[in-house]
Each structure stands twice: as C-alpha cells, then as structure tokens.
Design an enzyme around this catalytic site. Structure first.
Site, mmCIF file in Angstrom:
data_model
loop_
_atom_site.group_PDB
_atom_site.id
_atom_site.type_symbol
_atom_site.label_atom_id
_atom_site.label_comp_id
_atom_site.label_asym_id
_atom_site.label_seq_id
_atom_site.Cartn_x
_atom_site.Cartn_y
_atom_site.Cartn_z
ATOM 1 N N ASP A 21 -50.196 18.415 11.848
ATOM 2 C CA ASP A 21 -49.898 19.620 12.162
ATOM 3 C C ASP A 21 -48.855 20.507 11.128
ATOM 4 O O ASP A 21 -47.859 19.770 10.962
ATOM 5 C CB ASP A 21 -49.596 20.007 13.614
ATOM 6 C CG ASP A 21 -49.785 21.568 14.271
ATOM 7 O OD1 ASP A 21 -50.532 22.056 13.779
ATOM 8 O OD2 ASP A 21 -48.765 21.846 15.388
ATOM 9 N N ASP A 31 -49.289 30.651 1.697
ATOM 10 C CA ASP A 31 -49.183 30.158 0.193
ATOM 11 C C ASP A 31 -48.667 31.330 -0.637
ATOM 12 O O ASP A 31 -47.786 31.163 -1.498
ATOM 13 C CB ASP A 31 -50.466 29.424 -0.192
ATOM 14 C CG ASP A 31 -50.360 28.088 0.269
ATOM 15 O OD1 ASP A 31 -49.320 27.626 0.978
ATOM 16 O OD2 ASP A 31 -51.119 27.189 0.009
#
Length: 208
Positions: free
Chosen positions: A80, A166
C-alpha cells in the site's frame, strides 16, 4: 483454497491484478536471487478484492497479504502506498488514491492537491511517497518493510511516465519529476522499489 490454480512449491502470490506490479516485483525478487514463481491475484479470480480499512500503509498491506495467504494457502505479498505532504500533515496519505472522492481518478486527485497547495511556496512544498510492503504466510507469519522517496512538489505537472502523483513530485537531488524518469531510474529510487527490496530479504529468510 481456490481450485482455479493449483498450488506449487516456490509460488508467491502478489495481492494485485496489475500486471505491471507483478512484473516489477518479479524483477526485484529475481535480482535478489530468489527463484520464486510470482503470480498476480488474477490467477485466483474467485477471491474478492480486500477492503482497505486500515489507518496506515502497513495495516492495509497486511490486510491484503493476510487475506490472500489465507484464501490460497500460499505465501502472499501486498503493498500500500501514497503521497504524504508535509504542510498537509501527511495527507493525502492512505487516501491518496481517492483524495478527490472517487478511487483511482488520478487527474482529479492531482488537480485537487495542486489547488489546495496553490498558494504554498516551493520551500514549504516538501513531500514524500511512502510504501509498505507486506509478506504473509499461511501459518500466520508476517513481515512488513517500508520505503520512502522524498522530494518537492511542483506547481504544475511535468512528464508522461508513471501514474498518480508522479508528474508533480521532484525527487531530492534531481531536476526532473518522477514522471520524467525512465522506468529503470524510477525503480532504483522509488518508495515501492525500496520497500520490496527490503522485503526480499525477509522472503529469502523465510522461503529460501
């Protein structure tokens, strides 16, 4: 145990149906000298997805790994991860994938985060990606390893690689965002890569 795929010695199940993650973990485990067959959760289609009800990355990773190990009778690995922003007290954190309200809407999540930070100057935009990787064995043995990638949040997205947040996290010591790195460059420094490489030592110790 699911009857859709027979269990075999040396098999490790990854609690994801994402083929990219399966490939990424296989590369890490192979580099670590582990000759294990790795399969994704899609090899066991009758096992439902696990609700991520934990309040930490480690708890959620263990929930997924534990459930898959119990259901398949095989060692299972899960992770996770998320983005933790200093000025937001560590948020979005475990809510990273559903920050804007709908799970997995990367653009909405990113747009909301940037709007929330629009008046925050660069010196105060520190953040890090965090990942917890968990190994669970059918006998109840469990291990967790964690990794981080620290950086600074850009004001606007840049780059087309990667996913999630990102395009806005610029790793410390680099002039590019995570979305501008090559897959090899990203894996070498990423939170997920660091967590899984650390977990590979636990896998070697327990499974050989």
């Amino acid at each position: 145990m699911s009857s859709s795929t027979p269990s075999r010695p040396g098999r490790l199940v990854l609690a994801t149906r994402n083929a990219h993650k399966v490939t990424e973990l296989q590369a890490i485990l192979t580099d670590a000298g582990l000759g294990l067959e790795l399969v994704g959760a899609d090899a066991y289609p009758d096992i439902p997805d696990v609700a991520e009800t934990g309040v930490t990355f480690a708890e959620n990773a263990l929930l997924k790994a534990r459930t898959l190990a119990e259901a398949t009778g095989l060692p299972a690995v899960a992770d996770d991860s998320g983005l933790c922003v200093d000025v937001l007290g560590g948020a979005p954190g475990i809510f990273s994938a559903r920050w804007a309200g709908r799970h997995g809407d990367d653009k909405a999540n990113l747009d909301l985060l940037l709007a929330q930070l629009s008046d925050i100057d660069a010196p105060h935009r520190a953040a890090h990606f965090a990942c917890a990787a968990a190994l669970a064995l059918p006998d109840g043995t469990e291990r967790v390893a964690e990794g981080q990638l620290r950086g600074t949040l850009r004001h606007t997205p840049s780059g087309t690689g990667g996913f999630g947040y990102d395009p806005v996290l610029q790793p410390d010591g680099d002039s590019r965002t995570c979305a501008e790195l090559t897959p090899e460059e990203k894996n070498a420094i990423s939170h997920r890569g660091r967590a899984f490489r650390a977990l590979a030592g636990e896998v070697r110790e327990l499974l050989g």
